[in-house]
Scaffold this motif. Structure first.
Motif: not given
Length: 369
Positions: A42-45, A51-59, A103-110, A126-128
């Motif tokens: 499961g991927f969390i974006y 969006d052609g950016g960060f989320t797109y790169s992970h997808d 989890g593909t964003s810093f703020g998902f860590q907690e 977890h990314c970053s």
């Protein structure tokens, strides 16, 4: 006698039926167990896939994973960086059979860490971030290498010697990116300066565009970014200046402005991690791969890039590969002129990972927490 034989036959038949029933139930249980043990990721974006950016790169990485390992995946777009929200999404994915969560964003860590503790049977990537658990690893790439290279392009292109950098949040990841970019700029143009403008959002195309426009109004003729969308690229295009993209090749979104982009290639990493999970060899770790691992790269130079950039980049690449250039090596001064890294010394990974100061040549502030 006939009654006894009949009774015996009846008993044997009944026992056979009971045993057959037990065998079927046991087989069914094992089959279900086998089915349930299939790897499902499961991927969390943090933003929308398109969006052609960060989320797109992970997808793109997710799709590569599916293709290479034939595993089932699922994803949830535009998830808020909120602990409760992240936990809710993680639980929903686990309920749907996911046994690996990315989890593909810093703020998902907690939120991810809390769920990792609740579900020791599930693996978390977890990314970053920086928090580890026995079943949760961290991953990122040495994007600062590509930032440095793209800075060379910007430094050779600018005429005003003012370059704008649209930053998401004042966290070490973004500060490190702005610093490496500035070092690249000033390696070929010591007179140039890089102005940083914070948006305090990862994904807000309009806000990112406005931040870039403000930088252009202050004299910037090249715009770089650490943002998830092409908003800053479009701002540059609309004002007739030039740009450096991020996350994915953004040349199509601003063909008259974009010179190159620092890009991610997450697919091989996802394949290696999920394969290790499937093989039972996976271990929790902090992964930080660079150009040697092909997790980071620089998009091809476009027609509007300076002609001398190609040779300059190739030279810098070879120096990074050979170890001659570590990028964050002394002497390094901060923006106030104080020596932060002595001559002959190189910043450690931990020091780079926790960077909270701007190098000489950056104009901007880092808000106190």
């Amino acid at each position: 006698m006939n009654k006894v034989i009949k009774a015996l036959i009846s008993t044997v038949l009944t026992s056979a039926l009971i045993l057959t029933g037990c065998t079927s139930a046991s087989t069914a249980s094992k089959n279900n167990e086998k089915k349930d043990s299939k790897t499902k990721v499961g991927f969390i974006y943090v933003g929308p896939v398109g969006d052609g950016g960060f989320t797109y790169s992970h997808d793109q990485g997710r799709q590569y994973l599916e293709k290479e390992l034939k595993v089932e995946t699922m994803f949830k777009e535009s998830v808020k960086e909120d602990k409760a929200e992240v936990q809710k999404v993680v639980q929903q994915m686990i309920d749907q059979g996911a046994n690996v969560i990315v989890g593909t964003s810093f703020g998902f860590q907690e939120g991810m860490l809390a769920e990792a503790k609740k579900h020791p049977e599930v693996k978390f990537l977890h990314c970053s971030g920086y928090e580890l658990a026995p079943n949760m690893g961290q991953y990122f790439g040495r994007m600062y290498q590509m930032r440095y290279l793209s800075g060379i392009v910007a430094g050779l292109k600018t005429k005003s010697n003012v370059i704008g950098f649209v930053g998401a949040f004042p966290i070490p990841e973004v500060i490190r990116a702005a610093n490496a970019f500035t070092l690249g700029v000033r390696s070929v143009n010591p007179q140039a300066k890089v102005k940083v403008n914070w948006t305090n959002t990862w994904y807000d195309p309009a806000k990112e565009k406005d931040a870039a426009l403000a930088l252009i109004d202050s004299g910037a003729d090249v715009i770089a970014q650490h943002q998830d969308t092409a908003g800053p690229q479009q701002a540059a295009e609309s004002r007739g200046v030039f740009s450096i993209g991020y996350n994915t090749d953004m040349s199509k979104t601003a063909p008259k402005a974009n010179m190159t982009s620092a890009v991610w290639n997450w697919g091989p990493y996802y394949v290696s991690q999920v394969k290790a999970i499937m093989d039972g060899t996976w271990k929790s770790e902090k992964y930080w791969g660079g150009m040697d691992a092909n997790i980071v790269d620089l998009a091809p130079l476009t027609a509007v890039a300076p002609s001398e950039a190609k040779d300059a980049i190739e030279k810098a690449k070879e120096e990074i590969k050979s170890g001659k250039s570590k990028i964050f090596q002394g002497p390094l001064k901060d923006q106030k002129g104080n020596i932060k890294v002595e001559a002959g010394k190189v910043m450690t990974d931990d020091e780079m990972w926790n960077m909270n100061w701007f190098v000489e040549g950056v104009e901007g502030t880092i808000p106190e927490k």
